[in-house]
Scaffold this active site. Structure first.
Site, PDB file in Angstrom:
ATOM      1  N   THR A 133       0.835  -1.206   0.000  1.00  0.00           N
ATOM      2  CA  THR A 133       0.000   0.000   0.000  1.00  0.00           C
ATOM      3  C   THR A 133       0.867   1.253   0.000  1.00  0.00           C
ATOM      4  O   THR A 133       2.063   1.189  -0.291  1.00  0.00           O
ATOM      5  CB  THR A 133      -1.004  -0.037   1.176  1.00  0.00           C
ATOM      6  OG1 THR A 133      -1.984   0.985   0.995  1.00  0.00           O
ATOM      7  CG2 THR A 133      -0.329   0.162   2.516  1.00  0.00           C
ATOM      8  N   ASN A 134       0.285   2.399   0.308  1.00  0.00           N
ATOM      9  CA  ASN A 134       1.002   3.674   0.325  1.00  0.00           C
ATOM     10  C   ASN A 134       0.540   4.483   1.526  1.00  0.00           C
ATOM     11  O   ASN A 134      -0.278   4.012   2.310  1.00  0.00           O
ATOM     12  CB  ASN A 134       0.746   4.416  -1.000  1.00  0.00           C
ATOM     13  CG  ASN A 134      -0.731   4.599  -1.243  1.00  0.00           C
ATOM     14  OD1 ASN A 134      -1.423   5.258  -0.483  1.00  0.00           O
ATOM     15  ND2 ASN A 134      -1.243   3.966  -2.300  1.00  0.00           N
ATOM     16  N   HIS A 135       1.044   5.705   1.650  1.00  0.00           N
ATOM     17  CA  HIS A 135       0.772   6.503   2.856  1.00  0.00           C
ATOM     18  C   HIS A 135      -0.529   7.294   2.841  1.00  0.00           C
ATOM     19  O   HIS A 135      -0.750   8.121   3.720  1.00  0.00           O
ATOM     20  CB  HIS A 135       1.914   7.499   3.078  1.00  0.00           C
ATOM     21  CG  HIS A 135       3.171   6.855   3.574  1.00  0.00           C
ATOM     22  ND1 HIS A 135       3.248   6.224   4.784  1.00  0.00           N
ATOM     23  CD2 HIS A 135       4.395   6.746   3.017  1.00  0.00           C
ATOM     24  CE1 HIS A 135       4.474   5.762   4.961  1.00  0.00           C
ATOM     25  NE2 HIS A 135       5.187   6.056   3.890  1.00  0.00           N
ATOM     26  N   SER A 136      -1.372   7.089   1.851  1.00  0.00           N
ATOM     27  CA  SER A 136      -2.593   7.897   1.800  1.00  0.00           C
ATOM     28  C   SER A 136      -3.508   7.609   2.988  1.00  0.00           C
ATOM     29  O   SER A 136      -3.775   6.466   3.325  1.00  0.00           O
ATOM     30  CB  SER A 136      -3.351   7.613   0.502  1.00  0.00           C
ATOM     31  OG  SER A 136      -4.568   8.315   0.518  1.00  0.00           O
ATOM     32  N   ALA A 190      -5.058   7.356  -3.835  1.00  0.00           N
ATOM     33  CA  ALA A 190      -3.704   6.976  -4.245  1.00  0.00           C
ATOM     34  C   ALA A 190      -3.775   5.510  -4.670  1.00  0.00           C
ATOM     35  O   ALA A 190      -3.972   4.616  -3.844  1.00  0.00           O
ATOM     36  CB  ALA A 190      -2.736   7.161  -3.093  1.00  0.00           C
TER      37      ALA A 190
END
Ligand code: C5P
Length: 222
Positions: A29-32, A96
């Protein structure tokens, strides 16, 4: 007060970060955080729009009178948007989206072994949601994208607005501390199709969202 500026408009807003499973317990995943998309949903609803929020993996409270659809992966997000886009007046893609996902999802938890000190993950491209929706877009529908960049912010955003046939791109520099991913504040540059740029101050995501809604109601929908 300027209520009902967006009365009668149906907005689809994506928020959060997609999760791409690797096995039953792990994902990429990502930091959103979803904060920007949720703030836009709240501002749009306050302006009288009929808002559907497509939320990827967020734990934020849903604003009053906003419909929510929950998704996990990029492909689920695409399906949820595709199912609703023909009815919408605008799509705001604040989510994101993972550009790649694991090529295979293991059915059982992947184990470490004594021999394997390194591991290689094979990834495959996810669909580009904005690009696919761009192909379905009718002339009276609006597409708004985001560009989170760590370098060459404006150059990259200009490329995206053209490549993805967007009406507006909201560009933010995620290399700066205290703004962007997961933060409560943001600073963005609104970039229009004609090359015009409008840079905001560093301010709350709620205020940035209000400015986006003003641009939608006073400029893009006219
Ligand atoms: O090209 P890039 O991913 O940076 O473009 C960002 C914009 O494109 C965002 O609005 C994001 O939601 C959208 N996007 C998408 N599908 C992807 C990747 C990004 O719709 N697979």
């Amino acid at each position: 007060s300027r209520t009902a500026e967006l009365a009668g408009k149906k907005l689809l807003i994506s928020a959060g970060g997609t999760r791409e499973p690797l096995d039953p317990v792990r994902y990429l995943t990502n930091h959103s955080s979803g904060k920007m998309g949720f703030a836009i949903a709240e501002a749009a609803q306050a302006a009288g729009a009929d808002v559907t929020l497509i939320a990827a993996n967020t734990s934020l409270p849903v604003p009053d009178n906003v419909k929510v659809v929950r998704v996990q992966t990029a492909r689920e997000l695409l399906a949820a948007i595709k199912a609703r886009f023909s009815e919408a007046d605008a799509l705001i893609m604040a989510a994101a989206v993972a550009d790649y996902r694991p090529a295979n999802v293991a059915e059982q938890k992947i184990k470490k072994t004594a021999q394997n000190t390194t591991m290689t993950l094979e990834l495959v491209r996810n669909p580009d949601i904005l690009k696919e929706i761009g192909l379905l877009k009718k002339p009276d529908q609006l597409l708004i994208g985001f560009a989170a960049e760590t370098n060459d912010l404006i150059t990259n955003a200009e490329k995206k607005i053209k490549a993805k046939h967007l009406d507006l791109i909201v560009a933010n520099d995620v290399s700066q501390r205290g703004i962007g991913f997961n933060a409560d504040n943001n600073q963005v540059t609104f970039l229009f199709k004609n090359g015009e740029q409008q840079k905001t101050a560093i301010e709350s995501k709620q205020r940035v969202a209000k400015q986006l809604i003003e641009i939608l109601s006073h400029r893009l929908f006219n």
